[in-house]
Design a protein around this motif. Structure first.
Motif, mmCIF file in Angstrom:
data_model
loop_
_atom_site.group_PDB
_atom_site.id
_atom_site.type_symbol
_atom_site.label_atom_id
_atom_site.label_comp_id
_atom_site.label_asym_id
_atom_site.label_seq_id
_atom_site.Cartn_x
_atom_site.Cartn_y
_atom_site.Cartn_z
ATOM 1 N N PRO A 180 -10.855 29.960 -2.341
ATOM 2 C CA PRO A 180 -11.127 30.641 -3.720
ATOM 3 C C PRO A 180 -10.155 31.255 -4.312
ATOM 4 O O PRO A 180 -9.431 31.913 -3.528
ATOM 5 C CB PRO A 180 -12.541 30.868 -3.608
ATOM 6 N N CYS A 181 -10.252 31.511 -5.553
ATOM 7 C CA CYS A 181 -9.217 32.468 -6.092
ATOM 8 C C CYS A 181 -10.442 33.276 -6.748
ATOM 9 O O CYS A 181 -11.679 33.268 -7.083
ATOM 10 C CB CYS A 181 -8.289 31.792 -6.896
ATOM 11 N N LEU A 182 -9.999 34.386 -7.490
ATOM 12 C CA LEU A 182 -10.289 35.197 -8.245
ATOM 13 C C LEU A 182 -11.455 34.735 -9.601
ATOM 14 O O LEU A 182 -12.340 34.875 -9.942
ATOM 15 C CB LEU A 182 -9.623 36.361 -8.849
ATOM 16 N N GLY A 183 -10.705 33.451 -10.133
ATOM 17 C CA GLY A 183 -11.328 32.720 -10.996
ATOM 18 C C GLY A 183 -12.590 32.124 -10.457
ATOM 19 O O GLY A 183 -13.679 32.215 -11.291
ATOM 20 N N CYS A 184 -12.635 31.679 -9.365
ATOM 21 C CA CYS A 184 -13.683 30.898 -8.815
ATOM 22 C C CYS A 184 -14.893 31.973 -8.838
ATOM 23 O O CYS A 184 -16.142 31.663 -9.048
ATOM 24 C CB CYS A 184 -13.426 30.586 -7.399
ATOM 25 N N LEU A 185 -14.400 33.219 -8.083
ATOM 26 C CA LEU A 185 -15.563 34.211 -7.941
ATOM 27 C C LEU A 185 -16.057 34.764 -9.201
ATOM 28 O O LEU A 185 -17.390 34.661 -9.457
ATOM 29 C CB LEU A 185 -14.727 35.508 -7.397
ATOM 30 N N HIS A 268 -14.474 23.125 -9.942
ATOM 31 C CA HIS A 268 -13.975 23.214 -11.476
ATOM 32 C C HIS A 268 -13.072 24.335 -11.897
ATOM 33 O O HIS A 268 -12.845 24.461 -13.035
ATOM 34 C CB HIS A 268 -15.185 22.727 -12.287
ATOM 35 N N CYS A 269 -12.803 25.146 -10.884
ATOM 36 C CA CYS A 269 -11.928 26.298 -11.349
ATOM 37 C C CYS A 269 -10.591 25.977 -11.905
ATOM 38 O O CYS A 269 -9.846 25.107 -11.436
ATOM 39 C CB CYS A 269 -11.817 27.148 -10.116
ATOM 40 N N PRO A 270 -10.378 26.288 -13.303
ATOM 41 C CA PRO A 270 -8.990 25.704 -13.825
ATOM 42 C C PRO A 270 -7.771 26.395 -13.161
ATOM 43 O O PRO A 270 -6.744 26.045 -13.414
ATOM 44 C CB PRO A 270 -9.147 26.327 -15.335
ATOM 45 N N ASP A 271 -8.014 27.570 -12.325
ATOM 46 C CA ASP A 271 -6.847 28.268 -11.942
ATOM 47 C C ASP A 271 -6.378 27.729 -10.514
ATOM 48 O O ASP A 271 -5.160 27.529 -10.131
ATOM 49 C CB ASP A 271 -7.063 29.657 -11.913
ATOM 50 N N CYS A 272 -7.467 27.055 -9.839
ATOM 51 C CA CYS A 272 -7.167 26.811 -8.297
ATOM 52 C C CYS A 272 -7.287 25.319 -7.865
ATOM 53 O O CYS A 272 -6.976 24.987 -7.069
ATOM 54 C CB CYS A 272 -7.462 27.743 -7.249
ATOM 55 N N SER A 273 -8.130 24.875 -8.860
ATOM 56 C CA SER A 273 -8.611 23.378 -8.464
ATOM 57 C C SER A 273 -7.547 22.447 -8.784
ATOM 58 O O SER A 273 -6.695 22.369 -9.860
ATOM 59 C CB SER A 273 -9.892 22.883 -9.133
HETATM 60 ZN ZN LIG Z 1 -10.475 29.247 -8.460
#
Ligand SMILES: [Zn+2]
Length: 275
Positions: A180-185, A268-273
């Motif tokens: 995961p990334c911070l966007g996911c969190l 569905h995270c736009p940053d890491c998916s």
């Molecule tokens: Zn992410």
């Protein structure tokens, strides 16, 4: 096990207490590492030999200092302790020096001051860890930090925030090329929130240049957040980081409780998916 496998120079893997009783010698380091050796009159000669391993040493000359009738038994004990990783190969230096911490701290306010004071300042360079400290609910800045870190050559990054006021966060250390990334969190926080639309509103407000004022947070709790962050940054640089490096830590100001939580990738995270 063959004594040939024991390296020329060895030392204890941990600082062991050497305990003795009649016919018994124990090695104890913390609660996890305990070894009991039993043999007739063992306590009369073995502790002195073992105490040599508190520093890196060549073990064969030590063996030769023992009376001949002890040689075989001492050899078996050294071989066993090496096999059980009580003894480890000497590296020529003791204690081993940790690799220098390379951390770039972003953000303003008392939390960032504390973390800057706790980790040595370095220039941005390949392999550094980036940390964003926040004392506001500026999710737009946090998401921007996440995207910049993903594009950079940082080895990892984390987010430390007391913005919620009643609780403080030290995120897991996020790694490039993986979720995961911070966007996911933040998306997971938003999903669990009773008022998810406020996240969107705060992000829009910040992106439009609106101000989000910093919130007060107890000084000891700020110390705790900074100490946790430093601990994670240090551990993340090790070959085998602690499991806590990849957990979210939450410090509650009311109960003074610190809890840890798994951080899940948002598919569905736009940053890491992957798109
Ligand atoms: Zn992410």
């Amino acid at each position: 096990m063959n004594a040939e496998i024991v390296p020329k120079r060895v030392r204890f893997a941990f600082p062991f207490a050497i305990l003795t009783k009649p016919d018994t010698v124990r090695l104890v380091a913390g609660e996890e590492f305990r070894y009991t050796l039993r043999s007739l009159s063992l306590e009369q000669w073995l502790p002195q030999l073992l105490s040599s391993f508190e520093r890196e040493v060549e073990w064969r000359p030590l063996l030769n200092q023992l009376p001949c009738e002890r040689h075989q038994q001492a050899l078996e004990i050294i071989t066993r302790l090496y096999g059980e990783r009580v003894l480890m190969e000497g590296t020529g230096e003791y204690p081993p020096t940790p690799s220098p911490l390379r951390c770039v701290v972003e953000g303003s306010g008392k939390l960032s001051e504390r973390l800057r004071g706790a980790v040595p300042a370095v220039l941005r360079s390949a392999g550094h860890v980036a940390a964003l400290c926040q004392d506001t609910l500026d999710y737009a800045a946090a998401l921007d930090f996440n995207r910049r870190c993903r594009r950079s050559d940082a080895a990892g990054w984390l987010w430390i925030s007391c913005g919620p006021m009643g609780r403080g966060f030290v995120s897991s250390v996020f790694r490039p090329h993986a979720g995961p990334c911070l966007g996911c969190l933040i998306r997971n926080f938003q999903r669990l929130s009773p008022a998810p639309e406020i996240y969107e509103h705060l992000i829009e407000h910040s992106c439009a240049g609106g101000e989000i004022p910093p919130v007060p947070f107890p000084a000891p709790a700020l110390d705790l957040l900074a100490a946790l962050a430093r601990w994670k940054i240090e551990s993340s640089a090790q070959t085998e980081p602690s499991v806590g490096v990849y957990r979210l830590h939450v410090v509650e100001t009311d109960t003074m409780e610190c809890t840890t939580h798994r951080v899940f990738r948002d598919p569905h995270c736009p940053d890491c998916s992957p798109r």
